[in-house]
Scaffold this active site. Structure first.
Site, PDB file in Angstrom:
ATOM      1  N   GLU A 194      91.457  28.028  47.660  1.00  0.00           N
ATOM      2  CA  GLU A 194      92.264  27.216  48.580  1.00  0.00           C
ATOM      3  C   GLU A 194      93.743  27.309  48.236  1.00  0.00           C
ATOM      4  O   GLU A 194      94.428  26.306  48.016  1.00  0.00           O
ATOM      5  CB  GLU A 194      91.781  25.765  48.588  1.00  0.00           C
ATOM      6  CG  GLU A 194      90.395  25.609  49.206  1.00  0.00           C
ATOM      7  CD  GLU A 194      89.986  24.162  49.430  1.00  0.00           C
ATOM      8  OE1 GLU A 194      90.795  23.241  49.145  1.00  0.00           O
ATOM      9  OE2 GLU A 194      88.858  23.942  49.887  1.00  0.00           O
ATOM     10  N   GLU A 254      82.340  27.217  50.718  1.00  0.00           N
ATOM     11  CA  GLU A 254      82.246  25.752  50.669  1.00  0.00           C
ATOM     12  C   GLU A 254      81.879  25.279  52.071  1.00  0.00           C
ATOM     13  O   GLU A 254      82.624  25.524  53.029  1.00  0.00           O
ATOM     14  CB  GLU A 254      83.555  25.091  50.219  1.00  0.00           C
ATOM     15  CG  GLU A 254      83.872  25.315  48.751  1.00  0.00           C
ATOM     16  CD  GLU A 254      85.072  24.515  48.260  1.00  0.00           C
ATOM     17  OE1 GLU A 254      85.313  23.406  48.813  1.00  0.00           O
ATOM     18  OE2 GLU A 254      85.760  24.994  47.342  1.00  0.00           O
TER      19      GLU A 254
END
Length: 510
Positions: free
Chosen positions: A190, A313
């Protein structure tokens, strides 16, 4: 009443709704469903690792070299193919040297996420011990956010070197002569957010710099994964797929499912009304369009299909309904979560050619977990049973199917398909059919036709319950679990009655 008895009773008394027909064509096989679509994620958050899985060798909880025997045994039943570790956002504050050497000499610290004190008892060697116990592959995530090229390069060498280099000797000194097998290595996590608030062009340059120095023996070099965007934002996929050709085998995308309209109002894990039942199912079905959007970009920038879409995720995320929760991001897990998982499985199967890897968030005690623990107690969640039921789809060959006259489930202004299905030819040679009935009230009859053969019957398991939020607790750990199911063809035709709010996986008798 136990769920297995309840499910059978529901099957016996359910009215018949002859509404849906599924046609399967085994003569036109599709892509192989990579087993890594059923990957797991273990991040150092809350009790996701410590207590949830690791209790230490001196614990009174039965363990093997510190790993809980009950949890490891349960996970082995899922045939876990892959585990991502140590994060997540945690990866970009983790320094691998803190987790090697004698455990009593490792530093203890609180990282910037503040979720738990990191005693560093679980480091590289302990993680790979877990991997060996599970018979899984390792997906290790490196630190770009607070790390350096040198630090990441050293870690890869420490894990993979076969020579007598200083780092290989250090690994041997710490108890491991042979190199570890690192199947996948993620360069950061991220980077648009917790990994450093970067822009995709900047990260593309960083990735190239890091990847160039991640040296490993050719035969054991990890497959490198780039950290991509969030949700429907395809900008990162566009930039990275152009800039990193030949340097990455996949670009990650993260997508969580909430029941509410905003992140400030994500919805409740339990005690929800039907509006939140249908909203979360409708929201999770958006995964199909999300994949299509990213794949449309990849089809232009990577027509050779060398780059996969790694959804590393995904899963449900609820409000902190359990105020004073014993663990960060701990949430209960209900029948609704099992349907969310199954609907996503079907979407991943549909896009098997472009989606070779996903990891649900997360494995134990965090978000949509397989397992919940409370000291010595352990509970298997409905999501655990969904993963268990779908084991035959690992490395199976997807088969095209058509759903005719599908029912629709409508509440207010929201409408979703009543039945979702996926079919595949498994490695054992059997033809498996998975079904989800999203309607919480009405069962449905599904007529199954397999081209070129007369199906004699079906045998498998069904997961359902009376309540939408049926769940297992430490007080009642077997409130919901799969029940056996079978059906025989009549007059050469097979009809399967799928209960309301149910997940079903059956092998068809050909």
């Amino acid at each position: 009443m136990k769920s297995s008895v309840l499910a059978l009773a529901m099957l016996a008394t359910a009215p018949v709704f002859a509404a849906v027909t599924i046609d399967i064509d085994p003569a036109k096989p599709g892509a192989v469903i990579n087993k890594n679509v059923y990957g797991q994620f273990a991040e150092h958050l809350g009790t996701g690792v410590y207590e949830g899985m690791w209790v230490g060798p001196k614990s009174n909880i039965p363990n093997t070299r510190g790993w809980r025997n009950d949890v490891v045994g349960a996970l082995k039943e899922l045939h876990v193919p892959l585990v991502r570790w140590p994060g997540g956002c945690f990866a970009d504050v983790y320094h691998w040297r803190d987790g090697i050497g004698p455990q009593d000499k490792r530093p203890s610290n609180v990282h910037s996420n503040g979720s738990v004190e990191q005693i560093n008892a679980v480091g590289t060697h302990e993680f790979f011990d877990l991997i060996d116990m599970l018979g899984a592959d390792a997906y290790v995530n490196g630190n770009v956010g607070t790390g350096s090229v040198q630090e990441m390069s050293d870690w890869v060498e420490y894990m993979t070197s076969e020579s007598g280099s200083p780092l290989a000797r250090l690994r041997a000194q710490n108890g491991r002569e042979k190199p570890f097998k690192v199947a996948y290595f993620g360069i950061g996590n991220e980077l648009w957010g917790c990994g450093g608030n970067m822009k995709p062009d900047y990260y593309a340059n960083l990735y190239s710099n890091y990847e160039a120095f991640l040296r490993a023996p050719a035969q054991s070099r990890p497959k490198m994964i780039a950290s991509g965007g969030s949700g429907f934002d395809t900008t990162w996929t566009d930039v990275l797929s152009k800039e990193l050709k030949g340097r990455t085998i996949g670009i990650s995308v993260h997508q969580y499912t909430i029941a509410g309209a905003t992140w400030e109002d994500k919805g409740a894990a339990l005690g929800f009304k039907e509006g939140e039942w249908i909203s979360i199912l409708a929201n999770t079905l958006k995964m199909d369009q999300l994949i299509k959007d990213h794949v449309a970009v990849l089809d232009k920038t990577d027509p050779e299909k060398k780059i996969g879409m790694m959804i590393d995720e995904w899963g449900t995320w609820y409000d902190d309904a359990d105020k004073g929760a014993r663990s960060a991001l701990f949430q209960q897990n209900s029948l609704r979560d099992a349907l969310v998982a199954a609907l996503n499985f079907h979407i991943f199967h549909e896009h098997a050619e472009r989606v070779p890897l996903t990891t649900i968030a997360q494995m134990v005690n965090v978000l949509q977990a397989m397992i919940l623990t409370d000291k010595e107690k352990m509970v298997l969640t409905p999501t655990y049973y969904a993963f268990q039921m779908y084991v035959p789809f690992q490395d199976a060959t997807s088969l095209p199917l058509a759903i005719k006259d599908n029912t629709r489930y409508t509440l207010g202004e929201v409408t979703i398909p009543g039945v979702s299905a996926s079919a595949a030819r498994a490695k054992d040679g059997k033809l498996y059919l998975a079904l989800v009935n999203t309607d919480p009230h009405k069962p449905v009859d599904v007529a199954v036709n397999v081209a070129g053969t007369k199906v004699k019957g079906a045998v498998g398991r069904v997961l359902t319950a009376a309540a939408m939020d049926a769940h297992n607790s430490f007080q009642n750990p077997q409130a919901i679990k799969p029940a056996a199911f079978s059906a025989r063809a009549a007059g050469g035709k097979l009809s399967i009655n799928v209960p309301a709010k149910a997940v079903m996986v059956v092998a068809l008798k050909e």
